[in-house]
Motif scaffolding. Sequence first.
Motif, PDB file in Angstrom:
ATOM      1  N   ARG A  67      52.324  42.800  -5.254  1.00 51.57           N
ATOM      2  CA  ARG A  67      53.529  42.427  -4.516  1.00 51.57           C
ATOM      3  C   ARG A  67      54.785  42.638  -5.350  1.00 51.57           C
ATOM      4  O   ARG A  67      55.895  42.615  -4.830  1.00 51.57           O
ATOM      5  N   ASP A  68      54.627  42.832  -6.653  1.00 46.88           N
ATOM      6  CA  ASP A  68      55.756  43.199  -7.504  1.00 46.88           C
ATOM      7  C   ASP A  68      55.917  44.717  -7.587  1.00 46.88           C
ATOM      8  O   ASP A  68      56.814  45.200  -8.275  1.00 46.88           O
ATOM      9  N   TRP A 254      52.586  41.491 -28.094  1.00 45.49           N
ATOM     10  CA  TRP A 254      51.896  40.435 -27.374  1.00 45.49           C
ATOM     11  C   TRP A 254      51.235  40.997 -26.120  1.00 45.49           C
ATOM     12  O   TRP A 254      51.814  41.832 -25.426  1.00 45.49           O
ATOM     13  N   THR A 255      50.037  40.556 -25.852  1.00 44.08           N
ATOM     14  CA  THR A 255      49.331  40.914 -24.625  1.00 44.08           C
ATOM     15  C   THR A 255      49.046  39.638 -23.839  1.00 44.08           C
ATOM     16  O   THR A 255      48.918  38.549 -24.421  1.00 44.08           O
ATOM     17  N   VAL A 256      48.971  39.755 -22.536  1.00 46.92           N
ATOM     18  CA  VAL A 256      48.705  38.589 -21.686  1.00 46.92           C
ATOM     19  C   VAL A 256      47.451  38.857 -20.849  1.00 46.92           C
ATOM     20  O   VAL A 256      47.217  39.992 -20.427  1.00 46.92           O
ATOM     21  N   PRO A 257      46.631  37.837 -20.615  1.00 40.95           N
ATOM     22  CA  PRO A 257      45.398  38.043 -19.844  1.00 40.95           C
ATOM     23  C   PRO A 257      45.635  38.110 -18.345  1.00 40.95           C
ATOM     24  O   PRO A 257      44.866  38.702 -17.609  1.00 40.95           O
ATOM     25  N   HIS A 258      46.733  37.468 -17.876  1.00 41.04           N
ATOM     26  CA  HIS A 258      47.070  37.440 -16.453  1.00 41.04           C
ATOM     27  C   HIS A 258      48.473  36.851 -16.343  1.00 41.04           C
ATOM     28  O   HIS A 258      49.135  36.593 -17.359  1.00 41.04           O
ATOM     29  N   TYR A 259      48.935  36.625 -15.132  1.00 43.48           N
ATOM     30  CA  TYR A 259      50.303  36.158 -14.943  1.00 43.48           C
ATOM     31  C   TYR A 259      50.377  34.657 -14.677  1.00 43.48           C
ATOM     32  O   TYR A 259      51.142  34.202 -13.834  1.00 43.48           O
ATOM     33  N   TRP A 260      49.576  33.890 -15.415  1.00 43.21           N
ATOM     34  CA  TRP A 260      49.641  32.434 -15.361  1.00 43.21           C
ATOM     35  C   TRP A 260      49.683  31.905 -16.790  1.00 43.21           C
ATOM     36  O   TRP A 260      48.975  32.396 -17.666  1.00 43.21           O
ATOM     37  N   VAL A 261      50.520  30.904 -17.038  1.00 34.55           N
ATOM     38  CA  VAL A 261      50.655  30.305 -18.356  1.00 34.55           C
ATOM     39  C   VAL A 261      50.517  28.791 -18.218  1.00 34.55           C
ATOM     40  O   VAL A 261      51.362  28.148 -17.577  1.00 34.55           O
ATOM     41  N   TRP A 262      49.447  28.232 -18.783  1.00 34.40           N
ATOM     42  CA  TRP A 262      49.156  26.797 -18.658  1.00 34.40           C
ATOM     43  C   TRP A 262      49.258  26.340 -17.205  1.00 34.40           C
ATOM     44  O   TRP A 262      49.822  25.286 -16.912  1.00 34.40           O
ATOM     45  N   GLY A 263      48.750  27.179 -16.281  1.00 36.73           N
ATOM     46  CA  GLY A 263      48.735  26.816 -14.866  1.00 36.73           C
ATOM     47  C   GLY A 263      50.007  27.114 -14.109  1.00 36.73           C
ATOM     48  O   GLY A 263      50.084  26.858 -12.904  1.00 36.73           O
ATOM     49  N   LEU A 264      51.011  27.660 -14.779  1.00 35.42           N
ATOM     50  CA  LEU A 264      52.286  27.974 -14.126  1.00 35.42           C
ATOM     51  C   LEU A 264      52.424  29.479 -13.955  1.00 35.42           C
ATOM     52  O   LEU A 264      52.062  30.239 -14.849  1.00 35.42           O
ATOM     53  N   PRO A 265      52.957  29.947 -12.820  1.00 36.36           N
ATOM     54  CA  PRO A 265      53.137  31.390 -12.618  1.00 36.36           C
ATOM     55  C   PRO A 265      54.153  31.954 -13.606  1.00 36.36           C
ATOM     56  O   PRO A 265      55.188  31.330 -13.876  1.00 36.36           O
ATOM     57  N   PHE A 266      53.864  33.121 -14.126  1.00 34.29           N
ATOM     58  CA  PHE A 266      54.672  33.709 -15.193  1.00 34.29           C
ATOM     59  C   PHE A 266      56.123  33.936 -14.767  1.00 34.29           C
ATOM     60  O   PHE A 266      57.049  33.799 -15.570  1.00 34.29           O
ATOM     61  N   PHE A 267      56.341  34.251 -13.488  1.00 35.47           N
ATOM     62  CA  PHE A 267      57.696  34.603 -13.053  1.00 35.47           C
ATOM     63  C   PHE A 267      58.675  33.448 -13.266  1.00 35.47           C
ATOM     64  O   PHE A 267      59.881  33.656 -13.399  1.00 35.47           O
ATOM     65  N   MET A 268      58.176  32.199 -13.306  1.00 33.87           N
ATOM     66  CA  MET A 268      59.061  31.051 -13.478  1.00 33.87           C
ATOM     67  C   MET A 268      59.801  31.090 -14.812  1.00 33.87           C
ATOM     68  O   MET A 268      60.897  30.551 -14.949  1.00 33.87           O
ATOM     69  N   GLU A 432      63.798  50.538 -17.278  1.00 29.67           N
ATOM     70  CA  GLU A 432      62.630  49.691 -17.093  1.00 29.67           C
ATOM     71  C   GLU A 432      63.058  48.254 -16.842  1.00 29.67           C
ATOM     72  O   GLU A 432      64.068  47.784 -17.368  1.00 29.67           O
ATOM     73  N   SER A 433      62.253  47.563 -16.035  1.00 32.56           N
ATOM     74  CA  SER A 433      62.612  46.226 -15.627  1.00 32.56           C
ATOM     75  C   SER A 433      61.359  45.420 -15.354  1.00 32.56           C
ATOM     76  O   SER A 433      60.250  45.814 -15.734  1.00 32.56           O
ATOM     77  N   VAL A 434      61.518  44.290 -14.652  1.00 32.47           N
ATOM     78  CA  VAL A 434      60.376  43.480 -14.259  1.00 32.47           C
ATOM     79  C   VAL A 434      59.443  44.295 -13.378  1.00 32.47           C
ATOM     80  O   VAL A 434      58.223  44.215 -13.482  1.00 32.47           O
ATOM     81  N   SER A 435      60.017  45.092 -12.486  1.00 35.69           N
ATOM     82  CA  SER A 435      59.246  45.985 -11.620  1.00 35.69           C
ATOM     83  C   SER A 435      59.933  47.334 -11.584  1.00 35.69           C
ATOM     84  O   SER A 435      61.034  47.463 -11.052  1.00 35.69           O
ATOM     85  N   ASN A 436      59.300  48.349 -12.168  1.00 33.99           N
ATOM     86  CA  ASN A 436      59.922  49.665 -12.220  1.00 33.99           C
ATOM     87  C   ASN A 436      60.066  50.284 -10.845  1.00 33.99           C
ATOM     88  O   ASN A 436      61.000  51.044 -10.589  1.00 33.99           O
ATOM     89  N   GLY A 520      56.175  38.535  -3.211  1.00 37.40           N
ATOM     90  CA  GLY A 520      56.941  39.333  -2.265  1.00 37.40           C
ATOM     91  C   GLY A 520      56.830  38.844  -0.840  1.00 37.40           C
ATOM     92  O   GLY A 520      56.382  37.759  -0.543  1.00 37.40           O
ATOM     93  N   SER A 521      57.283  39.674   0.064  1.00 40.66           N
ATOM     94  CA  SER A 521      57.216  39.370   1.482  1.00 40.66           C
ATOM     95  C   SER A 521      56.942  40.649   2.229  1.00 40.66           C
ATOM     96  O   SER A 521      57.432  41.698   1.874  1.00 40.66           O
ATOM     97  N   GLN A 522      56.193  40.575   3.274  1.00 46.22           N
ATOM     98  CA  GLN A 522      55.865  41.786   4.007  1.00 46.22           C
ATOM     99  C   GLN A 522      56.969  42.157   4.986  1.00 46.22           C
ATOM    100  O   GLN A 522      56.869  43.146   5.693  1.00 46.22           O
ATOM    101  N   ASP A 523      58.030  41.361   5.061  1.00 46.01           N
ATOM    102  CA  ASP A 523      59.077  41.631   6.037  1.00 46.01           C
ATOM    103  C   ASP A 523      60.423  41.952   5.410  1.00 46.01           C
ATOM    104  O   ASP A 523      61.322  42.394   6.091  1.00 46.01           O
ATOM    105  N   TYR A 524      60.583  41.683   4.098  1.00 47.50           N
ATOM    106  CA  TYR A 524      61.926  41.823   3.542  1.00 47.50           C
ATOM    107  C   TYR A 524      62.365  43.268   3.517  1.00 47.50           C
ATOM    108  O   TYR A 524      61.595  44.189   3.354  1.00 47.50           O
TER     109      TYR A 524
END
Length: 528
Positions: A67-68, A254-268, A432-436, A520-524
């Motif tokens: 969705r990103d 640094w590498t990350v295993p997924h987009y969650w950190v201590w139960g919080l979504p990374f985007f926050m 380059e950005s959060v989403s290229n 994301g959103s399927q309508d935006y």
Amino acid sequence: MASQQNHPQDNHVHFSKIGVIGAGVSGIAVAKQLSHYNPVVFEATDSIGGVWRHCSYNSTRLQSHRRDYEFSDFPWPDGDNLEFPTHIEVFNYLHSYADHFDVLKYIKLNTKVVELRFVGDWETIDFGGQPAGEYGSLLPCQPVWEVAVQSNQSDTIQWYAFEFIVICIGKYGDIPKIPIFQRNKGPEKFNGKVLHTIDYCKLNKEAASQLLKGKKVAVIGYKKSAIDLALECAEANQGPEGQSCTMVVRTLHWTVPHYWVWGLPFFMFYSTRFSQFLHERPNQGLLRNLLCLLLTPMKYGVSKFIESYLLWKLPLKKYDLKPEHPFEEDYASCQMAIMPENFFPEADKGKIIVKRASKWWFWNGGIEFEDNTRLEADVVILATGYDGKKKLKTLLPDPFCSLLEYPSGVMPLYRGTIHPLIPSMAFVGYIESVSNLHSSELRSMWLARLVEGKFKLPSVEKMLSQTTEEMEVMKRTTRFYKRHCISTFSINHSDEICEEMGWSSWRKKNWISEAFSPYGSQDYGKEY
């Protein structure tokens, strides 16, 4: 000068308003936004898709949530729930997008650009000092660039003339970055096989497995391509007969295993409006400077919070893979990579070995290091990246190719798109950005409205000042600044682009909030 020479096909020049070079993600986004001009898109290969088609491994997956990585008016298929699609699924999505918006009809496949010539007015270009001229219309109603192309099926050169050119060939693929060795210490000394990842990408699954299976393989590098390749090597060498793959690592990230950190979504942590207040942005005022200063402890706290999770989740210390620099520096330079879940289990089995080394060279049996140790190898694969600047220099004629050199190492592009000193040309896909994908799509929208004359560029002097300020911010934020990454101020950057386009506050915030949403959103964006 090449642009003033006559070419033999002068009376056979095909004239169009806009030409696009490259049909990867950026190329098809530009073609869609400029479709009312009937652009001519040149693609050197036999397919659209760029690196997703021609520079991916069997194990390559999308580095961000799907969705990103979604066009604003074309959602992923409802039935596809895979969060990190494979390179084949990404390619199919891009092809569906191009087909849905009838972009394919503009694309000439197997058509390589072999020469560019500037045929505009040289008197209007000032290559020295700080020019303060104003840009006029980007479509001057006469040819400014001539493009020579050659089909894979023919030796004949065809010429095209355009009022405006958009370069979308990207920084990756085509020209590999090869380390420089002292005499008699390079690949010629080695008795085994040496190849770059660009060569490995061309192998099918069976050929790749045959190359790796039962071989002592050394992979040079520690970015995403090197990590994926080491894992493929380990998977091809299962069982007692299998050999270990050695990763030779110079610079840690640094590498990350997924987009969650201590139960919080990374985007926050980095992709909300509030989180971006923690970081400096170009041309910020006194109050914003004061706020950044006051929030400095929180900024470092966020970085340490994420690092603590990564050190708990991944055995980075065990394998001497813990970087010394803060996590935020990798994020600020777009260096962060997803670590495949099977990587460390394979390392635990001894199938992946990590060797830290700042200097190395070849000997006839493998690789030798500065501590006088040697590594035996049958195959050495260079995951050392690509030379994007050289790739552009082979395309642009003099004196424009000299403008790509800049003290910071980053090409100065206003809004990541316009080089202030190269006329009637744009570059999409070089920021380059959060989403290229979102970055390319928004800049394609901006470029389309600019070409249509809905707003004007500022003076050359102001554009150069803006790009210089962005580079200075990047240099103060991270030691890895030699790439045009705007991740820490991407929302502000997009805000300014939307304001230049004249978008209303609601429309602007709606697009940006959805574009930087984790799901994301399927309508935006459908009104665009």
